[in-house]
Write a protein that holds these residues in place. Structure first.
Motif, PDB file in Angstrom:
ATOM      1  N   THR A  28       3.757   5.223  -4.463  1.00 47.54           N
ATOM      2  CA  THR A  28       2.453   4.890  -3.894  1.00 47.54           C
ATOM      3  C   THR A  28       2.669   4.286  -2.510  1.00 47.54           C
ATOM      4  O   THR A  28       3.522   3.419  -2.313  1.00 47.54           O
ATOM      5  CB  THR A  28       1.704   3.895  -4.789  1.00 47.54           C
ATOM      6  N   ASP A  30       0.606   2.497  -0.639  1.00 47.68           N
ATOM      7  CA  ASP A  30      -0.274   1.433  -0.178  1.00 47.68           C
ATOM      8  C   ASP A  30       0.461   0.183   0.304  1.00 47.68           C
ATOM      9  O   ASP A  30      -0.140  -0.664   0.950  1.00 47.68           O
ATOM     10  CB  ASP A  30      -1.298   1.083  -1.259  1.00 47.68           C
ATOM     11  N   SER A  53      -0.301  -1.150   6.347  1.00 45.07           N
ATOM     12  CA  SER A  53      -0.809  -1.132   4.979  1.00 45.07           C
ATOM     13  C   SER A  53      -1.833  -2.226   4.736  1.00 45.07           C
ATOM     14  O   SER A  53      -2.787  -2.033   3.987  1.00 45.07           O
ATOM     15  CB  SER A  53       0.344  -1.306   3.994  1.00 45.07           C
ATOM     16  N   ARG A  72      -5.875   6.294   6.638  1.00 46.02           N
ATOM     17  CA  ARG A  72      -5.225   6.371   5.336  1.00 46.02           C
ATOM     18  C   ARG A  72      -6.257   6.232   4.242  1.00 46.02           C
ATOM     19  O   ARG A  72      -7.262   5.537   4.406  1.00 46.02           O
ATOM     20  CB  ARG A  72      -4.134   5.304   5.196  1.00 46.02           C
ATOM     21  N   ASP A  73      -6.006   6.899   3.129  1.00 44.37           N
ATOM     22  CA  ASP A  73      -6.833   6.789   1.936  1.00 44.37           C
ATOM     23  C   ASP A  73      -5.876   6.446   0.798  1.00 44.37           C
ATOM     24  O   ASP A  73      -5.253   7.343   0.209  1.00 44.37           O
ATOM     25  CB  ASP A  73      -7.572   8.096   1.670  1.00 44.37           C
ATOM     26  N   ASN A  74      -5.740   5.163   0.508  1.00 46.03           N
ATOM     27  CA  ASN A  74      -4.774   4.743  -0.516  1.00 46.03           C
ATOM     28  C   ASN A  74      -5.136   5.274  -1.898  1.00 46.03           C
ATOM     29  O   ASN A  74      -4.256   5.525  -2.725  1.00 46.03           O
ATOM     30  CB  ASN A  74      -4.665   3.223  -0.546  1.00 46.03           C
ATOM     31  N   ALA A  75      -6.427   5.458  -2.148  1.00 47.39           N
ATOM     32  CA  ALA A  75      -6.844   5.983  -3.451  1.00 47.39           C
ATOM     33  C   ALA A  75      -6.321   7.406  -3.665  1.00 47.39           C
ATOM     34  O   ALA A  75      -6.033   7.808  -4.793  1.00 47.39           O
ATOM     35  CB  ALA A  75      -8.356   5.946  -3.563  1.00 47.39           C
ATOM     36  N   LYS A  76      -6.208   8.157  -2.559  1.00 46.33           N
ATOM     37  CA  LYS A  76      -5.692   9.525  -2.639  1.00 46.33           C
ATOM     38  C   LYS A  76      -4.205   9.579  -2.311  1.00 46.33           C
ATOM     39  O   LYS A  76      -3.621  10.670  -2.283  1.00 46.33           O
ATOM     40  CB  LYS A  76      -6.470  10.436  -1.692  1.00 46.33           C
ATOM     41  N   ASN A  77      -3.617   8.413  -2.016  1.00 48.12           N
ATOM     42  CA  ASN A  77      -2.188   8.358  -1.692  1.00 48.12           C
ATOM     43  C   ASN A  77      -1.855   9.281  -0.517  1.00 48.12           C
ATOM     44  O   ASN A  77      -0.813   9.960  -0.510  1.00 48.12           O
ATOM     45  CB  ASN A  77      -1.341   8.733  -2.915  1.00 48.12           C
ATOM     46  N   THR A  78      -2.735   9.285   0.470  1.00 50.80           N
ATOM     47  CA  THR A  78      -2.638  10.243   1.574  1.00 50.80           C
ATOM     48  C   THR A  78      -2.956   9.562   2.906  1.00 50.80           C
ATOM     49  O   THR A  78      -3.818   8.688   2.980  1.00 50.80           O
ATOM     50  CB  THR A  78      -3.606  11.422   1.350  1.00 50.80           C
TER      51      THR A  78
END
Length: 127
Positions: A28, A30, A53, A72-78
């Motif tokens: 992950t 994040d 981060s 960044r979209d931490n929920a999508k790990n992208t």
């Protein structure tokens, strides 16, 4: 396997736009500052953008400042790189990587602090 998978590259005309994606696999992202890099044949890998981060603060190389945006979209790990006003000199392979030494972008991008390199995605800017 821990790595990034880059996508979204392609052929675009000068002045056009592309959005690159960088999906983390096996970990992950994040907790890490994430950087986008590019490398032309025979040249060193250049860091062009970084996103922290913790607070999402960003850093851009002068060569792309005002044209590229990293998010960044931490929920999508992208992580994404929106590239606008593309120029022929932006024609290279783009990579993303995680900074294993810091979670916040510094005043410059130090390549050897980054790891988990993917295969890259090729961007070609040509009419």
């Amino acid at each position: 396997q821990v790595q990034f998978v880059e996508s979204g590259g392609g052929l675009v005309q000068p002045g056009g736009s592309l959005r690159l994606s960088c999906a983390a696999s096996g970990f992950t992202l994040d907790s890490y500052a994430i950087g986008w890099f590019r490398q032309a044949p025979g040249k060193e890998r250049e860091g062009v953008a970084c996103i922290s981060s913790s607070d999402g603060s960003t850093y851009y190389a002068d060569s792309v400042k005002g044209r590229f945006t990293i998010t960044r979209d931490n929920a999508k790990n992208t992580v994404y790189l929106q590239m606008n006003s593309l120029k022929p000199e932006d024609t290279v392979i783009y990579y993303c990587a995680a900074n294993l030494m810091r979670s916040r972008c510094g005043p410059q991008i130090i390549t050897h602090e980054y790891a988990y390199w993917g295969q890259g995605t090729r961007v070609t800017v040509s009419s």
